[in-house]
Scaffold this active site. Structure first.
Site, PDB file in Angstrom:
ATOM      1  N   GLU A   1     -13.543  -1.152  -8.331  1.00 20.04           N
ATOM      2  CA  GLU A   1     -12.768  -0.027  -8.868  1.00 20.04           C
ATOM      3  C   GLU A   1     -11.391  -0.495  -9.324  1.00 20.04           C
ATOM      4  O   GLU A   1     -10.568  -0.902  -8.510  1.00 20.04           O
ATOM      5  CB  GLU A   1     -12.596   1.042  -7.788  1.00 20.04           C
ATOM      6  CG  GLU A   1     -13.891   1.466  -7.117  1.00 20.04           C
ATOM      7  CD  GLU A   1     -13.632   2.392  -5.933  1.00 20.04           C
ATOM      8  OE1 GLU A   1     -12.511   2.924  -5.800  1.00 20.04           O
ATOM      9  OE2 GLU A   1     -14.559   2.579  -5.133  1.00 20.04           O
TER      10      GLU A   1
ATOM     11  N   TYR B   1      -0.859  10.341  -7.384  1.00 20.52           N
ATOM     12  CA  TYR B   1      -2.273  10.355  -6.996  1.00 20.52           C
ATOM     13  C   TYR B   1      -2.377  10.776  -5.539  1.00 20.52           C
ATOM     14  O   TYR B   1      -1.618  10.286  -4.694  1.00 20.52           O
ATOM     15  CB  TYR B   1      -2.847   8.952  -7.220  1.00 20.52           C
ATOM     16  CG  TYR B   1      -4.295   8.801  -6.872  1.00 20.52           C
ATOM     17  CD1 TYR B   1      -5.281   9.502  -7.579  1.00 20.52           C
ATOM     18  CD2 TYR B   1      -4.699   7.955  -5.845  1.00 20.52           C
ATOM     19  CE1 TYR B   1      -6.620   9.351  -7.252  1.00 20.52           C
ATOM     20  CE2 TYR B   1      -6.035   7.804  -5.525  1.00 20.52           C
ATOM     21  CZ  TYR B   1      -6.989   8.505  -6.225  1.00 20.52           C
ATOM     22  OH  TYR B   1      -8.311   8.359  -5.907  1.00 20.52           O
TER      23      TYR B   1
ATOM     24  N   HIS C   1      -9.698  -2.255  -6.123  1.00 27.44           N
ATOM     25  CA  HIS C   1     -10.448  -2.291  -4.870  1.00 27.44           C
ATOM     26  C   HIS C   1     -11.795  -2.902  -5.217  1.00 27.44           C
ATOM     27  O   HIS C   1     -12.652  -2.268  -5.825  1.00 27.44           O
ATOM     28  CB  HIS C   1     -10.565  -0.882  -4.280  1.00 27.44           C
ATOM     29  CG  HIS C   1      -9.216  -0.283  -3.998  1.00 27.44           C
ATOM     30  ND1 HIS C   1      -8.723   0.805  -4.667  1.00 27.44           N
ATOM     31  CD2 HIS C   1      -8.235  -0.673  -3.148  1.00 27.44           C
ATOM     32  CE1 HIS C   1      -7.498   1.072  -4.222  1.00 27.44           C
ATOM     33  NE2 HIS C   1      -7.188   0.196  -3.310  1.00 27.44           N
TER      34      HIS C   1
HETATM   35 FE   LIG Z   1     -12.577   3.820  -4.086  1.00 33.12          FE
END
Ligand SMILES: [Fe+2]
Length: 451
Positions: A353, A362, A377
């Protein structure tokens, strides 16, 4: 304020038309457009002689036998062979292609970056591309690369195309113009552009400096995701994607074309603008899309779905349901779920990701993930809310709550992403990112009913 503005932030064109001048609506439509009357042949593709003395030429974006095939017929001042001469290799050290595995770089980790800063150095779309990660293999047309672009200088008599890839462009600062063979697309933050493989274009700065993100897709083209039980409406609606009308240049001046091919860059010199398509028809075209038109679907009682519910576009791989790339949008939305931990839960994911922040805050990371910043990630690396986000969401009095002023996105791929040397050593990597989970406490002490 009219209803459209109220709900989406979209505005109608200055002339009051719902359809922006210069664009044609509809994802994967079979468009037809001409800049001069009668330039488009009627009822056939390849007449013995084209009107105006134009040359007919087909641009195939899929194999002929793909279902459906994607191709566009162009009627142009010169055929493309006149816009391509002998090539010389050039070096663009910051634009990398997979496989690109730096032995000195550790890609295994959770990473986050502050925005890559602008410089005083003149940078164009081609020289200002900074690759952050690569995945897969450009030579087998599998995988992707993620880039940050820093652009402050327009290309002049200088053109580019990528035979390697389709580019998904996500502006974060500034306004850009993509003058392409098939017409003109202007984009700004909150919009995206999709530039198909093989299309020649020039990028101009309308308002700079410009910064943004690019997903370079080596694989099958992006398409709208299957909606399943959601049905025909919401998410990204086909009508909101806009292809440009035909626009051509008849300009004879020494020019250069840079071509990306199998991860390498080559330049050829020609004597005219290659943007000479007077008319075209077909379904292989560049698009723009306003992210404010994305209608999110989500949880309305308890729990919440996987982030795939926010997929805008998906580029399939050979495995059904397993994307080469998903482009996922986290935008403003209401949170109404009862008795639910509302932010993204802790997780490990076989997909890797890469996230970017377009504006705002966020919800899983109230601090540190700033507009223009990115995070990675990677495959099977655990991640989730930081301590502050966990405590806040675990102890909040839950009622209807609007997540406002937020727009982040994710390039998610089934392949592990490898950091470039630039991402690991030159870009503003936050060395302490992993510490955001350090303060998470053990709460368990064996007492039943403890929360
Ligand atoms: Fe994630």
């Amino acid at each position: 304020m009219n209803e459209l503005v109220k709900h989406s932030g979209l505005t109608v064109a200055d002339d009051g038309n719902a359809i922006s001048k210069g664009y044609m609506p509809g994802w994967a439509n079979d468009f037809e457009t001409e800049a001069l009357p009668g330039a488009l042949p009627l009822g056939m593709n390849s007449p013995q002689r084209c009107n105006y003395g134009l040359y007919g030429e087909q641009l195939s974006g899929t194999a002929f036998t793909a279902n459906p095939p994607e191709r566009t017929w162009c009627y142009r001042i010169r055929p493309s062979v006149k816009h391509s001469h002998r090539y010389e290799k050039i070096d663009l050290p910051y634009w990398k292609s997979a496989p690109c595995i730096d032995p000195d770089v550790i890609s295994l980790g959770q990473y986050r970056w502050d925005p890559v800063e602008h410089t005083d150095k003149p940078l164009t779309w081609v020289t200002g591309m900074r690759t952050m990660t690569t995945a897969g293999d450009v030579n087998t047309q599998v995988g992707m690369a993620s880039h940050v672009y820093l652009v402050n200088t327009s290309m002049v008599d200088d053109y580019f195309f990528s035979a390697d890839s389709e580019l998904l462009v996500v502006p974060q600062e500034g306004r850009l113009r993509f003058a392409t063979e098939l017409g003109i697309i202007d984009v700004e933050p909150k919009e995206i552009a999709i530039i198909p493989r093989g299309l020649v274009y020039r990028v101009e700065v309308l308002e700079g400096p410009c910064r943004g993100f690019v997903c370079e897709n080596y694989g099958q083209k992006f398409e709208l995701p299957g909606r399943g039980p959601i049905g025909a409406n919401c998410m990204a609606n086909p009508r909101d994607f806009k292809a440009p009308v035909a626009a051509y240049e008849d300009r004879e001046v020494p020019s250069t074309v840079t071509m990306k091919w199998c991860g390498q860059f080559h330049v050829t010199k020609i004597n005219q603008s290659p943007l000479d398509v007077v008319a075209w028809h077909g379904n292989y075209a560049p698009y723009k899309y306003d992210l404010r038109a994305y209608c999110p679907v989500g949880a309305i009682l308890f729990d919440h779905p996987d982030p795939s519910i926010f997929t805008v576009l998906t580029a399939p791989s050979g495995h059904p349901g397993t994307a080469n790339i998903d482009f996922v949008l986290f935008r403003e939305r209401w949170m109404v779920m009862e008795d639910t931990f509302r932010p993204p839960w802790y997780h490990k994911n076989i997909m890797s990701e890469l996230m970017g922040n377009i504006y705002g805050q966020y919800d899983a990371k109230p601090q540190g993930f700033v507009p223009g910043g990115m995070s990675l990630h990677n495959m099977m690396l655990p991640h989730g809310p930081d301590k502050e986000a966990f405590e806040k969401a675990s102890n909040a009095n839950l009622g209807p709550d609007k997540l406002d002023n937020t727009m982040s996105f994710m390039f998610e791929t089934r392949f592990p992403q490898h950091l470039t040397g630039f991402a690991a050593k030159e870009a503003p990597l936050q060395d302490d990112y992993i510490d955001c989970w350090t303060d998470i406490e053990k709460k368990f002490d064996g007492t039943p009913g403890k929360k």
